[in-house]
Design an enzyme around this catalytic site. Structure first.
Site, PDB file in Angstrom:
ATOM      1  CG  HIS A 123      -1.966  -1.044   1.235  1.00  8.82           C
ATOM      2  ND1 HIS A 123      -2.832  -1.248   0.183  1.00  8.82           N
ATOM      3  CD2 HIS A 123      -2.277  -1.983   2.164  1.00  8.82           C
ATOM      4  CE1 HIS A 123      -3.631  -2.277   0.474  1.00  8.82           C
ATOM      5  NE2 HIS A 123      -3.316  -2.741   1.658  1.00  8.82           N
ATOM      6  CG  ASP A 160      -2.832  -8.464   0.697  1.00  3.72           C
ATOM      7  OD1 ASP A 160      -2.106  -8.773   1.652  1.00  3.72           O
ATOM      8  OD2 ASP A 160      -3.843  -7.727   0.820  1.00  3.72           O
ATOM      9  CG  HIS A 162      -6.493  -5.349   1.796  1.00  2.00           C
ATOM     10  ND1 HIS A 162      -5.957  -6.259   2.697  1.00  2.00           N
ATOM     11  CD2 HIS A 162      -7.647  -4.887   2.349  1.00  2.00           C
ATOM     12  CE1 HIS A 162      -6.758  -6.320   3.761  1.00  2.00           C
ATOM     13  NE2 HIS A 162      -7.793  -5.513   3.574  1.00  2.00           N
ATOM     14  CG  ASP A 243      -4.958 -10.034   3.426  1.00  2.00           C
ATOM     15  OD1 ASP A 243      -4.702 -10.554   2.319  1.00  2.00           O
ATOM     16  OD2 ASP A 243      -4.651  -8.862   3.713  1.00  2.00           O
TER      17      ASP A 243
HETATM   18 ZN   LIG Z   1      -4.091  -7.211   2.734  1.00  2.00          ZN
END
Ligand SMILES: [Zn+2]
Length: 305
Positions: A123, A160, A162, A243
């Protein structure tokens, strides 16, 4: 197969009750301590250099992170990204692990490497810490492969849950890097739409809440892996977040441990088909300790084959 980590990565502490806790990495390292992983070559991660960071981050941002060393407690950089006294050192080692892993797999022995590190990275944008991330470890590794090893085609596969918004920001006008991400949508950070394509080098593949093994595998088998093979990467990098597991508290996909073994084996095949087997994976998310430990073990077991 090489494993890069550093004790400081266990000391970075965003504070009590924070999902991105030192217990995550402890769980992963404890799982990798089993006899079946005894053949792994374990290496202490070096520090990344300022020059290596400046390939993907702004100088003012790098200097701000390097200067932020609280004497005690935490300093908040954004809503959920905090730094403790050990965080700068951990961030330097996390990015340094990825760089050292690239140097190792680019050497004559080639092979695979896993960076068991935190803070995670995907991120982090050129000038902003966000989503638990300080430096974008996998992006620093990709930039190092381009600059230092002269590669023309580096693939980053990000599974991931996200979207890796920081990695996308960094490389959206860099055709030598193909960034491919599957992620849940809607979900933090609310980027990663299919129409975000960079210069044709960004492939975003959103999954819906409740999607599981079938949808994930169909997406990668039907669309994402063919794109990766067509690119013929000279090096495969992986943003390995766990995740999307069904037990993860931060998201709503329903993958199981066996899905992480599956995607890893496909990415290893990709590396063997085009990149002389060269693959570097770096830990991103994964917030249920048991699911994280089991999934990371399944991932590493495939990297050992
Ligand atoms: Zn994540």
């Amino acid at each position: 197969m090489r494993l890069y980590t550093h004790p400081s990565c266990l000391e970075h502490d965003p504070g009590p009750g924070h999902a991105e806790s030192p217990a995550r990495l402890r769980a992963v390292l404890q799982a990798l301590d089993q006899d079946r992983f005894a053949a792994i070559d374990r290496i202490e991660a070096p520090r990344v250099t300022r020059e290596q960071l400046l390939r993907v981050h702004d100088a003012a941002y790098v200097d701000r992170i390097l200067a932020t060393v609280p004497a005690a407690g935490t300093v908040r950089l954004d809503e959920d990204t905090l730094m403790s006294p050990a965080s700068t050192e951990a961030a330097l080692r996390a990015a340094g692990a990825a760089v050292a892993a690239v140097d190792a797999v680019m050497g004559p022995r080639g092979g695979h490497a896993f960076c068991a590190v935190r803070p995670p990275g995907h991120h982090a944008t050129p000038d902003r810490a966000m989503g638990f991330c300080l430096f974008n470890n996998i992006a620093v590794a990709a930039a190092h492969a381009l600059t230092e090893h002269g590669l023309k085609r580096v693939a980053i596969a990000d599974f991931d849950v996200h979207h890796g918004n920081g990695t996308q920001d960094i490389f959206e006008s860099e055709p030598r890097v193909l960034f491919i991400s599957s992620h849940q949508s809607p979900l933090y950070p609310e980027t990663g739409r299919e129409d975000e394509r960079g210069v044709g080098n960004i492939v975003n593949a959103p999954l819906s809440p409740g999607d599981g093994s079938y949808e994930f595998r169909e997406l990668w088998e039907g669309a994402l892996l063919p794109r990766l093979h067509a690119f013929k990467p000279q090096l495969v990098l992986v943003s390995a977040g766990f995740d999307a597991h069904r037990n993860d508290p931060l998201a709503d996909l329903r993958l199981g441990t066996e899905d992480y073994a599956w995607i890893t084996s496909r990415l290893v095949d990709l590396a063997h088909a085009h990149a002389g087997g060269r693959l570097v994976s770096s830990l991103e998310g994964g917030y249920d300790l048991q699911a994280l430990a089991a999934s990371a073990s399944a991932h590493v077991a495939e990297l050992m084959l």
